[in-house]
Design an enzyme around this catalytic site. Structure first.
Site, PDB file in Angstrom:
ATOM      1  N   LYS A  62       0.839  -1.205   0.000  1.00 25.83           N
ATOM      2  CA  LYS A  62       0.000   0.000   0.000  1.00 25.83           C
ATOM      3  C   LYS A  62       0.873   1.253   0.000  1.00 25.83           C
ATOM      4  O   LYS A  62       0.599   2.211  -0.726  1.00 25.83           O
ATOM      5  CB  LYS A  62      -0.939  -0.014   1.226  1.00 25.83           C
ATOM      6  CG  LYS A  62      -2.027  -1.081   1.122  1.00 25.83           C
ATOM      7  CD  LYS A  62      -2.766  -1.312   2.424  1.00 25.83           C
ATOM      8  CE  LYS A  62      -3.666  -2.532   2.292  1.00 25.83           C
ATOM      9  NZ  LYS A  62      -4.366  -2.874   3.554  1.00 25.83           N
ATOM     10  N   GLN A 111      -4.951  -1.551   9.712  1.00 27.29           N
ATOM     11  CA  GLN A 111      -4.622  -2.839   9.108  1.00 27.29           C
ATOM     12  C   GLN A 111      -5.171  -3.967   9.984  1.00 27.29           C
ATOM     13  O   GLN A 111      -4.855  -4.051  11.166  1.00 27.29           O
ATOM     14  CB  GLN A 111      -3.097  -2.953   8.942  1.00 27.29           C
ATOM     15  CG  GLN A 111      -2.644  -4.203   8.191  1.00 27.29           C
ATOM     16  CD  GLN A 111      -3.125  -4.232   6.740  1.00 27.29           C
ATOM     17  OE1 GLN A 111      -3.153  -3.215   6.050  1.00 27.29           O
ATOM     18  NE2 GLN A 111      -3.531  -5.409   6.290  1.00 27.29           N
ATOM     19  N   ASP A 170     -11.287   2.235   3.997  1.00 30.08           N
ATOM     20  CA  ASP A 170     -11.480   0.790   3.848  1.00 30.08           C
ATOM     21  C   ASP A 170     -12.971   0.459   3.711  1.00 30.08           C
ATOM     22  O   ASP A 170     -13.329  -0.628   3.268  1.00 30.08           O
ATOM     23  CB  ASP A 170     -10.915   0.049   5.072  1.00 30.08           C
ATOM     24  CG  ASP A 170      -9.721  -0.828   4.722  1.00 30.08           C
ATOM     25  OD1 ASP A 170      -9.478  -1.044   3.524  1.00 30.08           O
ATOM     26  OD2 ASP A 170      -9.053  -1.302   5.658  1.00 30.08           O
TER      27      ASP A 170
END
Ligand code: NDP
Length: 299
Positions: free
Chosen positions: A56, A100, A123
Site C-alpha cells: 500500500k 490494518q 477501507d
C-alpha cells in the site's frame, strides 16, 4: 472448448493507478493545497500484514499520495489506539485512515474500525459506510476495496449484470457480503453461499457470474460451472510447490485449469482481483481528499 478470456487485473489496475497519478498532478497545477494523504495504522508485527502495508505504501507513493505508517506495539490498549484514531479524525491534513486488520485479540475490530470517522473510512468497513451500502438507495462515502475491485473488473470487461444470476461464495464482512450488496445494487439476482450451504454445486451451475471468496484452494471445479459463466476469483491461498524457491505457490478458490475450459471470462490468481484492491484504496483516498478540498474551498 475455446477457453475463457482472461481478465487482466494487473493491466487494468496499472491504468487506473496511472489515471489517479495524472488526476492528482492536474489538480495540483491549479490547487497546490490539494495533497491526498493516507495514514495506515499497524498494531504488532504480523509478517503478512507488513507485506500488505508495504504494498500500500509503495502504490501510494507511486500515485503521489502521501502515506504515513503509524506502528504500535502488540500490547497497546484499546483506549490508546482509539485516542490516536480520534486525533487523526480531527487532523484536516489526513483524508484517509486505514487500520490494518487483523488486530490482536484483546482489541475489538468492531470498536476500532467504527472509531474511524466515516468521512475518512477509506477501507469502508465502519458501520456507517457498510450500513449505507446495505441500504436500498444508500449512499456510502466509501465502498470496501476488494469488492469495489471485483465490480470494476466486471465493468471494465463489459459484463452486463442486469437480471443475471450472480452467485457469491463467502459471506465475510470484507469480501462476500459487500460484493453481494454491490451485485444486487447492479440489478443482478444474488445468491450468497457459505459453509452451511447445501447443494452448492447445483447453485453454482445456475451462476451467470460467480464470485469466489472462501479461502479454499482450487475448490470450484470447471465441471460445476454453467458454460459461458464469468468467474471472479478472489481467493488467495498458498499451497506447497517444491518447484518454487519459496516452496509454495499462490492459487485461487477456483481450479483455473478446468474452469478456463468452461467459463467465458475468468480472473487469474495472481494477477486478477489482487492488484485491484490496493488500486481501489488509492481511489478512495483521492475521492476523500477531493471531497475535503471542495468543502474547504466552498467556505
Ligand atoms: P473469511 O475466512 O473471512 O470468510 C470465508 C467465507 O467463506 C465464510 O463466509 C465461510 O462460510 C465461507 N466458506 C468457507 N469454506 C467454505 C466452503 N467449503 N463452502 C462454502 N463456503 C465456504 O475469508 P475472507 O472473506 O476474508 O477471504 C476470502 C478469500 O479471499 C481468502 O482466500 C482471502 O485470502 C481472499 N482475499 C483476497 C483479497 C484480495 O485482495 N485479492 C482481499 C481479501 C481476501 P461461513 O460464513 O459459514 O464461515
Amino acid at each position: 472448448a475455446m477457453g475463457a478470456q482472461k481478465i487482466d487485473g494487473t493491466a487494468i489496475a496499472k491504468s487506473i493507478r496511472e489515471g489517479l497519478h495524472d488526476q492528482i498532478k492536474k489538480k495540483q497545477e491549479t490547487s497546490p493545497r490539494f495533497k491526498p494523504a493516507l495514514t495506515i495504522i499497524q498494531v504488532g508485527d504480523r509478517s503478512d500484514s507488513s507485506t500488505y502495508v508495504r504494498m500500500k505504501l509503495k502504490a501510494a507513493e507511486e500515485a503521489n499520495i502521501i502515506c504515513e505508517l503509524k506502528k504500535f506495539p502488540e500490547d497497546i490498549t484499546e483506549a490508546e489506539l482509539l485516542e490516536y484514531i480520534y486525533t487523526l479524525n480531527n487532523n484536516t491534513t489526513v483524508h484517509g485512515i486505514l487500520v490494518q486488520l487483523p488486530l490482536p485479540k484483546h482489541l475489538s475490530e468492531h470498536t476500532v474500525t467504527s472509531a474511524v470517522d466515516a468521512e475518512k473510512d477509506v477501507d469502508g468497513f465502519g458501520a456507517i459506510n457498510i450500513g449505507e451500502l446495505a441500504k436500498r438507495g444508500g449512499r456510502p462515502l466509501f465502498v470496501p476495496c476488494t469488492p469495489q475491485g471485483v465490480m470494476r473488473l466486471l465493468e471494465e470487461s463489459g459484463v452486463d449484470l442486469k437480471g443475471k444470476n450472480a452467485v457469491v461464495l463467502g459471506r465475510s464482512d470484507i469480501v462476500g457480503s459487500p460484493v453481494s450488496y454491490l451485485l444486487k445494487n447492479a440489478d443482478a439476482t444474488v445468491t450468497v453461499c457459505h459453509s452451511k450451504t447445501q447443494n452448492l454445486e447445483a447453485i453454482i451451475k445456475e451462476a451467470d457470474i460467480l464470485v469466489a471468496a472462501i479461502g479454499q484452494p482450487k475448490f470450484v471445479k470447471g465441471e460445476w460451472l454453467k458454460p459461458g459463466a464469468v468467474v471472479i476469483d478472489v481467493g488467495t491461498n498458498y499451497i506447497p510447490d517444491s518447484s518454487k524457491k519459496s516452496g509454495e505457490r499462490l492459487v485461487g478458490d477456483v481450479d483455473y485449469d478446468s474452469a478456463v475450459e468452461v467459463a467465458s471470462l475468468i480472473t487469474p490468481v495472481p494477477g486478477g482481483v489482487g492488484p485491484m484492491t490496493v488500486c481501489m484504496l488509492l481511489q478512495n483516498v483521492v475521492n476523500s481528499a477531493t471531497r475535503f478540498y471542495e468543502q474547504t474551498a466552498a467556505r
